[in-house]
Every structure is written in structure tokens, then in C-alpha cells.
Scaffold this active site. Sequence first.
Site, PDB file in Angstrom:
ATOM      1  N   SER A  89       0.808  -1.223   0.000  1.00 33.01           N
ATOM      2  CA  SER A  89       0.000   0.000   0.000  1.00 33.01           C
ATOM      3  C   SER A  89       0.841   1.272   0.000  1.00 33.01           C
ATOM      4  O   SER A  89       0.355   2.335  -0.374  1.00 33.01           O
ATOM      5  CB  SER A  89      -0.960  -0.010   1.189  1.00 33.01           C
ATOM      6  OG  SER A  89      -1.865  -1.081   1.004  1.00 33.01           O
ATOM      7  N   GLU A 148       9.158 -15.535  -0.612  1.00 33.32           N
ATOM      8  CA  GLU A 148      10.459 -14.838  -0.576  1.00 33.32           C
ATOM      9  C   GLU A 148      10.411 -13.920   0.629  1.00 33.32           C
ATOM     10  O   GLU A 148       9.775 -12.867   0.590  1.00 33.32           O
ATOM     11  CB  GLU A 148      10.683 -14.035  -1.870  1.00 33.32           C
ATOM     12  CG  GLU A 148      10.780 -14.883  -3.128  1.00 33.32           C
ATOM     13  CD  GLU A 148      12.068 -15.696  -3.218  1.00 33.32           C
ATOM     14  OE1 GLU A 148      12.938 -15.567  -2.321  1.00 33.32           O
ATOM     15  OE2 GLU A 148      12.187 -16.470  -4.167  1.00 33.32           O
ATOM     16  N   LEU A 149      11.057 -14.329   1.707  1.00 27.72           N
ATOM     17  CA  LEU A 149      10.828 -13.661   2.996  1.00 27.72           C
ATOM     18  C   LEU A 149      12.059 -12.891   3.460  1.00 27.72           C
ATOM     19  O   LEU A 149      12.880 -12.483   2.655  1.00 27.72           O
ATOM     20  CB  LEU A 149      10.388 -14.722   4.018  1.00 27.72           C
ATOM     21  CG  LEU A 149       9.227 -15.602   3.532  1.00 27.72           C
ATOM     22  CD1 LEU A 149       8.876 -16.659   4.552  1.00 27.72           C
ATOM     23  CD2 LEU A 149       8.009 -14.773   3.167  1.00 27.72           C
ATOM     24  N   CYS A 178      16.232  -7.058   1.363  1.00 30.25           N
ATOM     25  CA  CYS A 178      16.311  -8.393   1.975  1.00 30.25           C
ATOM     26  C   CYS A 178      17.712  -8.975   1.810  1.00 30.25           C
ATOM     27  O   CYS A 178      18.115  -9.853   2.562  1.00 30.25           O
ATOM     28  CB  CYS A 178      15.277  -9.312   1.350  1.00 30.25           C
ATOM     29  SG  CYS A 178      15.427  -9.407  -0.427  1.00 30.25           S
ATOM     30  N   GLU A 218      16.407  -8.733  11.486  1.00 29.41           N
ATOM     31  CA  GLU A 218      16.608  -7.909  10.298  1.00 29.41           C
ATOM     32  C   GLU A 218      16.458  -6.433  10.697  1.00 29.41           C
ATOM     33  O   GLU A 218      15.443  -6.048  11.268  1.00 29.41           O
ATOM     34  CB  GLU A 218      15.502  -8.300   9.303  1.00 29.41           C
ATOM     35  CG  GLU A 218      15.790  -8.016   7.884  1.00 29.41           C
ATOM     36  CD  GLU A 218      14.643  -8.476   6.976  1.00 29.41           C
ATOM     37  OE1 GLU A 218      13.507  -8.640   7.437  1.00 29.41           O
ATOM     38  OE2 GLU A 218      14.915  -8.651   5.787  1.00 29.41           O
TER      39      GLU A 218
HETATM   40  P1  NAP Z   1       4.998  -7.158   4.574  1.00 28.81           P
HETATM   41  O1  NAP Z   1       4.458  -6.275   5.637  1.00 28.81           O
HETATM   42  O2  NAP Z   1       5.000  -8.610   4.799  1.00 28.81           O
HETATM   43  O3  NAP Z   1       4.154  -6.772   3.262  1.00 28.81           O
HETATM   44  C1  NAP Z   1       4.383  -7.380   2.028  1.00 28.81           C
HETATM   45  C2  NAP Z   1       3.090  -7.507   1.251  1.00 28.81           C
HETATM   46  O4  NAP Z   1       2.172  -8.305   1.995  1.00 28.81           O
HETATM   47  C3  NAP Z   1       2.394  -6.175   0.990  1.00 28.81           C
HETATM   48  O5  NAP Z   1       1.760  -6.247  -0.265  1.00 28.81           O
HETATM   49  C4  NAP Z   1       1.363  -6.133   2.104  1.00 28.81           C
HETATM   50  O6  NAP Z   1       0.249  -5.332   1.771  1.00 28.81           O
HETATM   51  C5  NAP Z   1       0.960  -7.589   2.188  1.00 28.81           C
HETATM   52  N1  NAP Z   1       0.378  -7.972   3.469  1.00 28.81           N
HETATM   53  C6  NAP Z   1       0.545  -7.377   4.680  1.00 28.81           C
HETATM   54  N2  NAP Z   1      -0.197  -8.018   5.622  1.00 28.81           N
HETATM   55  C7  NAP Z   1      -0.835  -9.029   4.983  1.00 28.81           C
HETATM   56  C8  NAP Z   1      -1.757 -10.025   5.423  1.00 28.81           C
HETATM   57  N3  NAP Z   1      -2.160 -10.108   6.690  1.00 28.81           N
HETATM   58  N4  NAP Z   1      -2.223 -10.902   4.509  1.00 28.81           N
HETATM   59  C9  NAP Z   1      -1.825 -10.816   3.223  1.00 28.81           C
HETATM   60  N5  NAP Z   1      -0.967  -9.894   2.742  1.00 28.81           N
HETATM   61  C10 NAP Z   1      -0.465  -9.006   3.625  1.00 28.81           C
HETATM   62  O7  NAP Z   1       6.496  -6.829   4.204  1.00 28.81           O
HETATM   63  P2  NAP Z   1       7.140  -5.435   3.874  1.00 28.81           P
HETATM   64  O8  NAP Z   1       7.364  -4.757   5.169  1.00 28.81           O
HETATM   65  O9  NAP Z   1       6.344  -4.732   2.830  1.00 28.81           O
HETATM   66  O10 NAP Z   1       8.520  -5.862   3.173  1.00 28.81           O
HETATM   67  C11 NAP Z   1       9.686  -6.015   3.872  1.00 28.81           C
HETATM   68  C12 NAP Z   1      10.017  -7.470   4.030  1.00 28.81           C
HETATM   69  O11 NAP Z   1      10.098  -8.088   2.751  1.00 28.81           O
HETATM   70  C13 NAP Z   1      11.372  -7.685   4.659  1.00 28.81           C
HETATM   71  O12 NAP Z   1      11.294  -8.685   5.637  1.00 28.81           O
HETATM   72  C14 NAP Z   1      12.249  -8.141   3.489  1.00 28.81           C
HETATM   73  O13 NAP Z   1      13.349  -8.920   3.858  1.00 28.81           O
HETATM   74  C15 NAP Z   1      11.275  -8.884   2.664  1.00 28.81           C
HETATM   75  N6  NAP Z   1      11.729  -8.990   1.266  1.00 28.81           N
HETATM   76  C16 NAP Z   1      12.125 -10.201   0.809  1.00 28.81           C
HETATM   77  C17 NAP Z   1      12.583 -10.337  -0.499  1.00 28.81           C
HETATM   78  C18 NAP Z   1      12.993 -11.672  -1.013  1.00 28.81           C
HETATM   79  O14 NAP Z   1      13.023 -11.828  -2.228  1.00 28.81           O
HETATM   80  N7  NAP Z   1      13.295 -12.660  -0.169  1.00 28.81           N
HETATM   81  C19 NAP Z   1      12.627  -9.224  -1.337  1.00 28.81           C
HETATM   82  C20 NAP Z   1      12.220  -7.990  -0.838  1.00 28.81           C
HETATM   83  C21 NAP Z   1      11.755  -7.893   0.475  1.00 28.81           C
HETATM   84  P3  NAP Z   1      -0.008  -3.903   2.497  1.00 28.81           P
HETATM   85  O15 NAP Z   1       1.137  -3.040   2.145  1.00 28.81           O
HETATM   86  O16 NAP Z   1      -1.281  -3.426   1.913  1.00 28.81           O
HETATM   87  O17 NAP Z   1      -0.078  -4.168   3.980  1.00 28.81           O
END
Ligand code: NAP
Length: 494
Positions: A195, A267-268, A301, A397
Amino acid sequence: MLQPDPGPARGFPDLDRPELARGLAYVGGAWVAGARRASLSVTDPATGATLGEVARLDAADACAALEAAHGAWGAWAAMLPQDRGAILRRWFEAMREHREDLARIMTAEQGKPISEARGEIDYAASFLEFYAEEARRPNIEGITSHLPDAEVELWREPVGVAALITPWNFPSAMLTRKAGAALAAGCTVLAHPASQTPYSALALAELGERAGLPAGVFNVVTGDAPEIVGAWMQDSRVRAVSFTGSTRVGRLLYARGADTIKRLVLELGGHAPFLVFEDADMDRAVAEAVKAKFATSGQDCLGANRFLVARAVHDGFCARFAEAAAALRVGAGADDPDIGPLIDEAAVRKQEEHVRDALDRGARLLCGGARHRAGPLFYQPTVLADVPWDARIMHEETFGPVAAIAAFDTEAEAVARANDTEYGLVAYLHTQDPRRIYRASRAMRFGMVAVNRTKVTGAPIPFGGMKQSGLGREGSRLGLEAFTEVKYVCRDWA
Ligand code: NAP
């Protein structure tokens, strides 16, 4: 559900093509506001200014998008693979043509320096180019028969509708890495962008439409994730889910996918160790350490969180690394600094907490250690030395521009510490000893090992983690696996 288009968002005055900053969701080949006509505000993290309002769809709208994707699936799967590939190729070309606008949109909503945003657009486009070509590779394999008079074959078929959920830190590349593979495989797509950064995904939808993606094949559904993704997780017509984001949400989706046995790619999070041995090329190690820590303002990440340095070279490395970090320019992404703002207040607070905790436990501050005067969401590039192993930063992290360094005495100790984490995405090694490179690379429980360099990603490589960094791989031919399933056919020709 169709609403009049409010026109381009006001907060992107510099675009050559303002229509790329769309504030409506893209569903079934139409730009829609959703039944509730609600919206969410998107802000520029550098200034706090509102960039625009984006449609906030609800669970019913998410189901309508699913109907559209499911309805479009049969024809898309049946299309000749070279024709699907040609559309992906045109989409890639459109991204190249509008590179500057796409980069400006990304910098405005995500905050990253404009050079990094341009780099991400090139990286993102490369997945469409790669999968345009993969689309036409054979998906049938003959098997030497083990049965008399029988002909046996393995077919790879598209699974159906794929839900793609993407984070804010790489708002374009995470979407094309998933969508390129899903579409090439013959799946249709439901995308939910983070978002904080929906405009980048909506701009890609606009270019995808121009490239000829048929209605319903690629849908971008903006709004509250639990509601939208929740609706998709319950529905058995969604056959694959590819998620990039936090381990917390990844676990949730893994559990929710169980009811309808969905295929999942997760991908976490990461918590990358960066090991510097006494025989490393020190110029290179310092230069690569700066990239591994501070690219994407540390919100990556793949970002190095824990620097483990051989005691013999520890003091020299610390001094040079801290000097390089302190010289980094911090500012608004549009001015092309080295480090931009963090995404939100919670991200800045996490830096403060990790630094405070490390200092309380006896770490030494070599540079930074506070917010930056550039604005409320800016944090100084920070280097901490002598960080004890029980400090939070050694196990969580940080996702920001804070580096933690600790000394080690033996290779075995360095490897054990590197592996002492629930994460396993990437590990960095700096050494010139080929036997040590082999031993340490083998011993690392990480999906990716980068030796004497930082940049290792690209469309042809399998990206992904071990342990709680995720499941499955993206990019490369392996990236198609989540979106296809194997059918075994045995024909009697006697
Ligand atoms: P996040 O809070 O998990 O959000 C990621 C996505 O999930 C967003 O589209 C979010 O939508 C959605 N989401 C949130 N809560 C949800 C729920 N309850 N049910 C379903 N979908 C939900 O992560 P972030 O803070 O955006 O990203 C940072 C994380 O991503 C870090 O931990 C990083 O390491 C990881 N990452 C991993 C990789 C990889 O390839 N391994 C690459 C990049 C980033 P909303 O924004 O609408 O809440």
C-alpha cells in the site's frame, strides 16, 4: 464497478507521461475505483507530501477480480506460447521506453535514489525479457519408457490463477519477477502491491495493457491486504500464491494456503552475514561492504546485517568501512544521494532501537547513530563495532542503514555464527583462498552465496532462501515451477 477516471495523480509533476501515475485499480481490463469508492493516500517518504489517492478495493472487488482472472485463464493458457512471449516482449520494450517516468514514480513513492530506481526498472524489465523467451521453450519431455509398447511423456501445464503479493522495497522488480514467470507459464495474475507503493504496479498495468495483455490476464488490486489477499486465499480457484515480504506474513499465508492446497512461493526476510577473512582483498571488501549494507538505504532483503571480520584485519576494516559510510550522502531520492529516506516512522524507530540496544550491551559507535537532519524519515549511515552476539541486531533484520561488526578468531567460528540464524537468504564471503571459498560456500545454509562481490542477482539466476527466508525460487527457469504442474501421460501404441 466502473467509475470515471480521476486522471493522473497530482503529486508527480515531472512525468513526461502523467497518465502513468494512475489512481485506479486495474481489473478485467478496466480502471476501477471499487464498489466502496474508498481510497488510500500515498505519500512521498522524503517530504511527507501526499502524492495522490489510490483506489482502496475490498473483498467483494477482490472476488470480482478473481472472476476476471479465472474467466481469462482458458484463452491465455491456450494462446500459442510465442504469442504470449511477444506480448511480454512488448511489455519489456514499453518499460524501457518509459524508464525515466517509471523511475521517477518509484523514487517519489518509495524514496530510493533516482539512480537506484533506474537500476530497478532495468532489473524489473529484464524479467519480462527473460520470460518472453522462456515462454517458447519446450514444456514437454519424452521419457524412455519402462513399460513395453508404451510411450511416456511429461507435460508442464499452467496451474491457473496466480496471486502475487509484493513489498514496497522493490515495487517493480518483485512484480515483474513473479508476473513474467506466471504469464509465460500460461497463468493469469491477481497482483496486490504494497500500500505504500501502488503507483509503480499501476504504471506497469498501464504499460501491460498497451503491450496487448488481454482483459483479465493481469489485474492489479490495490487496498487492504488482509481483506483482498484473504479473499483470494480462501478461494480454490487461486492455485498459486507468490509472496515477497516479511516472514511474519509469509507464515500466515503458508497456513492459509493449506485449506485449498495452494502452491506457494515465499520470498521472505533475510539477515545476511558478511564475512571478511584475513586474506581478503581489503579494498574490495570495504567497497563491497558499503554496497551490501547501504544499497536501497539498507531496506533490502539482501542487505548485510552482520559483518564478521577476522581479528587480524578487524581494526583496519572497521576504520575504513566507517570512513566510507560517514562519507555517504543522505537526501531526497530525486537529488540522487547515496541514501534516501526510510519508508516510515516504524522503520526509523527500528534503527534507533537496534542501535540503543547494541550500545547498551557494550558496542562502540564508529559513525552515525541518530536521525539525519534531512527529515523525519532519514537516518544517518551508522557503523557499530564490537557488537556482542546477544544484541538484537545480530539476530533480527534491521532493514536500514545500520551496520554491526564483530571480530572472529577461526573460520569455524565465523561459519557457525553466520549460520546461527533462522534466516538463510544470502551470505557474503571475502577471501582469496580457493579452498576456503569452497569449504565456506559448502557450509553456508543460505540460498545464495556471493564470493568477493555483492551484486549477484539477475533474471537468469534462481533467487530464494533456505530456512525461514522462504520456499521456492524466482527468476531463472526454476521460477516457472510454481506456476506449472506436471502431467504424466502414458500411451499404449501396440
Ligand atoms: P509485509 O508487511 O510482509 O508486506 C508485504 C506484502 O504483503 C504487501 O503487499 C502487504 O500489503 C501484504 N500484506 C501485509 N499483511 C498481509 C496479510 N495479513 N495478509 C496478506 N498480505 C499481507 O512486508 P514489507 O514490510 O512490505 O517488506 C519487507 C520485508 O520483505 C522484509 O522482511 C524483506 O526482507 C522482505 N523482502 C524479501 C525479499 C525476497 O526476495 N526474499 C525481497 C524484498 C523484500 P499492504 O502493504 O497493503 O499491507
